[in-house]
Structure formats: C-alpha cells, structure tokens
Design a protein around this motif. Structure first.
Motif, mmCIF file in Angstrom:
data_model
loop_
_atom_site.group_PDB
_atom_site.id
_atom_site.type_symbol
_atom_site.label_atom_id
_atom_site.label_comp_id
_atom_site.label_asym_id
_atom_site.label_seq_id
_atom_site.Cartn_x
_atom_site.Cartn_y
_atom_site.Cartn_z
ATOM 1 N N SER B 75 53.737 -82.417 -35.653
ATOM 2 C CA SER B 75 53.979 -83.754 -36.191
ATOM 3 C C SER B 75 55.475 -84.078 -36.224
ATOM 4 C CB SER B 75 53.383 -83.896 -37.588
ATOM 5 O OG SER B 75 54.126 -83.137 -38.503
ATOM 6 N N HIS B 78 56.133 -85.704 -33.054
ATOM 7 C CA HIS B 78 55.671 -87.093 -33.035
ATOM 8 C C HIS B 78 56.678 -87.985 -33.756
ATOM 9 C CE1 HIS B 78 51.329 -86.028 -32.030
ATOM 10 N NE2 HIS B 78 51.644 -86.999 -31.206
ATOM 11 N N SER B 170 46.470 -82.461 -36.984
ATOM 12 C CA SER B 170 47.736 -83.198 -37.057
ATOM 13 C C SER B 170 48.151 -83.736 -35.693
ATOM 14 C CB SER B 170 48.841 -82.330 -37.667
ATOM 15 O OG SER B 170 49.112 -81.246 -36.828
ATOM 16 N N ARG B 174 49.012 -87.433 -36.099
ATOM 17 C CA ARG B 174 50.412 -87.668 -35.738
ATOM 18 C C ARG B 174 51.372 -87.641 -36.921
ATOM 19 N NH1 ARG B 174 50.432 -92.430 -31.200
ATOM 20 N NH2 ARG B 174 48.424 -93.065 -32.026
ATOM 21 N N THR B 176 53.238 -86.785 -40.319
ATOM 22 C CA THR B 176 53.356 -85.518 -41.057
ATOM 23 C C THR B 176 52.672 -85.577 -42.422
ATOM 24 O OG1 THR B 176 55.506 -85.252 -40.020
ATOM 25 C CG2 THR B 176 54.981 -83.760 -41.820
ATOM 26 N N SER B 179 48.953 -85.963 -42.295
ATOM 27 C CA SER B 179 48.282 -84.749 -41.819
ATOM 28 C C SER B 179 48.195 -83.721 -42.933
ATOM 29 C CB SER B 179 49.060 -84.135 -40.649
ATOM 30 O OG SER B 179 49.195 -85.062 -39.613
#
Lengths: 307, 257
Positions: B75, B78, B170, B174, B176, B179
């Motif tokens: 993440s 991402h 996650s 995506r 943080t 997730s």
C-alpha cells in the motif's frame, strides 16, 4: 531496416466521459531530442503510461524497440523513463531506491554508483529521498532512468521544480544523451523549456497530434509574413502600396506591411527615396507558434469559467 | 523471476520500518506469551487450561504487526505512486505480486519462527511455576509431543498466512489505513462480535469461516470442543490467503495504475 525507438500508433483511451487519447500517433527516433508538447490534458502523460504498459489503451498500439513494453525481459535496459519524480518511498535513501531498481534488472551496485555520479547526486544519495527538493528528485529520477543504459529515454516534465541552474544542466544533459545516439522523448507544457533543447517537436492537443515537425519548420509555418517599417516619411505608405503591399499604421512612425517580403520593401522604399530607420521581418516565436496550434485544444482557459 | 525476487527483497530490507517491525513482532509475541504463562495459574489437578496455547497467546497480538508489515509492503507503493516505477521495472504484474508474496513469506516466516520459538521456551520455563506441574497432571512443555509441535510450528504457518491475506487484500483495497482497518476488523472485531451471537449453531458457523479459525492450530487439549479441527482451521485460513492473492492478481492484472 532501422527500428524506431518508440512507435505510438492510433492510441485511444477514454476515462469516463473524457476522451484522453483520440488517435495519438508519432514516432521517437534515435539521435535526437523529441519534444512532446501540449497544454495540460492533451494526453501526454497518458500516452507515456500506455507506452509503459501501465494503462491499457482502448485501441491502438505502442511499441518500444518493436515490442510491447510488457514483453521486454529487462525493460529498463531498453527504455528508461521518469513519469513522476515523487513516486518513491520517502523513508528510503536515494541510493537504496536505485539499488532495488538495479537489482530488478540484474544490475549491481557499481552501476548505481555510476548513475549517481552521472547525475550529480553525489553525497545526497545517502540521504532519505523524502527530504529531497523537487529538483533533486528529478535528478534521482533521471539517474533511475539511466540505470539500464537504455537506448531510449522518456521523461515527463523533467524541468518541473528545477532551479535555473538545474534547468541549464538538464538541457545540456538531454542534448548530450541524444548526441550519444539515444532517442530522448521529453514532455512539457511550456514551449520555452524545450526550444533550445528539442530538435523535433510533437505538439499534442485533445488526445491527438497537432503537429509533428522540426523546430525550424514549426517556426516557419507560423511566421505570417508581416514586416514592420519604422519611418517618419509621410510618403512611405503610398510608396509601399504602389509596390503592391497592404499597409497599416500601427503606431506613430511605424507601419505594419503585409504582401511584400522585406528585401522588396527595402527596394521599394529606396526607389522612391523614402528615408527609413528600420525594416524588421516579424518572426513568430516558438511560444506563439505553439499557442496558435493549441488554441482550440486548450481544455481550461481563463474566461471559460464564466460560461 | 529471481531478479524480481531480489529487487523485492532489497526493497523490503532497505525500508527502515521493516527491521523495527520484525523486531517488534518477535518482542511482542514472546512478551505477551511469557506474561500469559506467568500469570495464568493452575491451582489444582484437572484445570481446564491448555498450556501450549497459553504460551502462544502472543501470536494473537503479534499478528497485528504482521498485518502492518504486509500491508505497507504494497500500500505504500500505491500511496506514493512507486507502484508505477515497480511495474516499469517488472512489467509482469503477476510476477511482481508473486515476488512480493514470497519476500513477505520469508520475512514473516523467519520472524514468526523466532517469535514462536521464544514463546515456547518462555512457556516451558514459566508454566511449571504457574502450577502446570506433573502433580496437576501436566508434562513439561516439549516439542517431542506431537500436539505441541503441531501447535508451535502451526503458529508460524498461521502468521505467514495472515501476512498473505493482508498482502492480497491491501493490493485490492490500495489505501493503507483502509487496508489495516479491514484486516484488524477481520482479526479482532468479527471474532468479538461472533461472541455476541446468541444462536450456538450460527456462532459455530461464523467461527468456522473467519480467518481466525486458523488459531485452532494452537489447541492441544479438548480438541473436540473446537469449531474445527486444528488442520481444518488452518485450511480455512489457507483458503483466505489463496483467495485474497488470486483476487489481488486479477485486480492488479486488469487495473490501470
């Protein structure tokens, strides 16, 4: 047969209601810097993402050295790219960022130190990249793009956030890379950033190519043949009209002349013994040429808000 | 594949949070296990506690840090957009995800092994002092006992599978914080809510399908009272791990990044 470094052919891509790419086609050739210019929203970044296989196009193809990017076994040795200089984990040092990238291509730490040297990162490479200025991040991004010693480079707005010294360095560096025989594609939304750097320009607007030409030709096509004549002689206008020109007095002592090239104007004035102080052929700057081309393609413009 | 694996390993190793998180997983797991072994007492013969499970209590807290490490391995990419750089280096998305999964497996496997071994040692040392003695009908904790070995080794496997569930989910989610929130809800909130279900059969069914069903691998006594047998429980968690990773692979393959 030579294989072009990047071939973008008929790319189409829609994001919701917005047609981001609408038949984008051009090639990027070795040994020169190709400027990829257009207003924001012209599709420059989307095109680059499609070339890298990050975005899937709705139609069309993008090939790197004759192959789709996704099929390249060690892609960074073929095409080095920089899309977003801030796309890194801020807590990792610059050198370690380059190290994992090097490992992903089967390269070692020696190449990492080479590109650190090459881009002038120096001792900053052992600092956390999160603390870097945007200019330093751009250098780090260029270092990453050069890791695989690729024959093609693709950089999205690399001048962003650079100080004047950095911009001068970047220009020289890009020209040098092209002189080494590499193909360099550089995007910008400002013509002025590229006019001393790019040999060739691809002007984009609304997802397609508006002009694909050399810098010199672009300048020439837009030049409108106006000539300014500075003179206080009251007979000047009559003399020029008699020679076949159209004349407009723009300000006291200055005539704007169309329909006659500058040498013919000088000859006509001399023949009638008209005294003049200056005859200047009006040449469009690249910025003007660019604005002219993209006038209809600018997505957001001051004034449109009120509609 | 080997270069992608090496790159992911370099990435994990050079992220300053990794070493601290792995250390914290070990310390927290052993610490909580030791505290449980020292404080849960057995006063007389025939007490209902399961000594192996007590010594492995820390796994239930250690898994939270395992989730954080696994989630941040994807993440973070991402959030910063570094995933685009990763995919420009390794354009085959399945290969990138596989490399990440293997590296996370290795790191959590190693940390989990140390954490669980430490917990076992602390339990072996402390449990007799808490009344888990031969006089009360308890052997000293030993790996030569098949059920104890299964509980201990299975706890390492449990942590690895939790990490893979976290990595997979996650990748799909995506973000943080979202997730980690989702994973902690799965691991702590759902079991808590399940306790409140009044219908025993519903309660049992829920306990059978959540990822924490995998914790039944820690049980060494009264196996018949468990919602699932130890290996069935791990099997359920394994299905979660495989399902999450397959979903992640499909989503990652299709998505524009």
């Amino acid at each position: 047969m030579t294989v072009q470094n990047i071939v973008v052919d008929g790319l189409r891509k829609r994001f919701g209601s917005k047609q981001a790419l609408d038949g984008m086609s051009f090639t990027v050739d070795a040994g020169r810097v190709t400027g990829f210019i257009g207003p924001n929203g012209a599709g420059k970044s989307t095109t680059m993402r499609v070339v890298l296989g990050l975005d899937r196009p709705d139609g069309g193809t993008a090939l790197v050295g004759g192959h789709p990017y996704r099929t390249l076994p060690r892609p960074l040795t073929e095409l080095g790219s920089l899309l977003d200089a801030s796309a890194l984990q801020p807590s990792r040092t610059a050198r370690n960022h380059l190290l994992w990238l090097a490992h992903s291509q089967g390269l070692g730490v020696r190449r990492v130190d080479e590109v650190i040297e090459l881009t002038g990162l120096g001792s900053a490479a052992r600092r956390r990249a999160g603390g870097f200025s945007l200019g330093m991040r751009q250098r780090l991004g260029i270092a990453a793009a050069l890791l695989g010693d690729p024959r093609t480079l693709m950089l999205d707005e690399p001048f962003n956030g650079m100080d004047p010294e950095g911009i001068i360095w970047m220009r020289g560096f890009l020209r040098e890379l092209a002189q080494q025989g590499r193909a360099v594609l550089v995007s910008s939304h400002l013509m002025s950033e590229l006019q001393d750097t790019a040999d060739h320009v691809v002007v984009a607007g609304r997802g397609r190519v508006l002009a694909d030409t050399t810098v010199a030709q672009l300048r020439a096509t837009i030049s409108d043949g106006r000539v300014s004549v500075r003179t206080d002689d009251p007979n000047a206008a009559a003399a020029l009209i008699a020679a076949g020109a159209a004349v407009v007095a723009t300000e006291p002592g200055t005539l704007s002349v169309t329909g006659l090239p500058a040498p013919a104007i000088v000859a006509a004035l001399n023949a009638r013994q008209v005294v003049f102080s200056e005859v200047t052929a009006h040449r469009a700057t690249l910025e003007e040429a660019y604005l002219e081309l993209t006038r209809d393609a600018v997505e957001y413009r001051a004034g449109e808000v009120a509609r | 594949m080997t270069v992608a694996l090496r790159a992911e390993w370099t990435k994990l190793r050079t992220s300053p949070g990794t070493a601290w998180l792995l250390l914290a997983i070990v310390a927290l797991t052993i610490g909580v296990g030791a505290a449980a072994a020292a404080t849960i007492t057995c006063g007389a013969a025939g007490c209902p506690e399961d000594p192996a499970k007590i010594s492995l209590t820390g796994v239930q807290l250690g898994q939270a840090l395992v989730v954080i490490l696994a989630v941040s391995s994807i993440s973070g990419e991402h959030a910063t957009g570094m995933l685009r750089v990763s995919l420009s280096a390794v354009p085959n998305r399945l290969r990138l995800l596989t490399a990440k999964a293997l590296v996370v497996t290795g790191a959590i496997g190693a940390a989990g092994l140390v954490a669980v071994a430490g917990s076992f040692a602390a339990g072996r040392l402390l449990l007799p002092g808490s009344g888990f003695t031969e006089a009360h009908g308890f052997e000293r904790l030993s790996l030569s006992e098949a059920a104890v070995l299964r509980a201990t080794a299975g706890s390492v496997l449990y942590l690895v599978l939790i990490a893979l569930v976290a990595l997979g989910l996650s990748t799909v989610v995506r973000e943080t914080a979202a997730s980690i929130g989702l994973l902690l809800a799965l691991l702590y909130l759902i079991p808590l809510l399940t306790q409140a279900v009044s219908s025993p059969s519903w309660k049992r069914h829920l306990q059978q399908i959540t990822p924490t069903a995998g914790l039944s691998i820690q049980a060494t006594t009264k196996l018949s009272s468990l919602p699932l047998t130890p290996w069935q429980g791990v099997g359920v968690l394994g299905c979660w791990a495989v399902g999450s990773l397959v979903l992640a692979a499909v989503v990652l393959h299709r998505r524009d990044v």
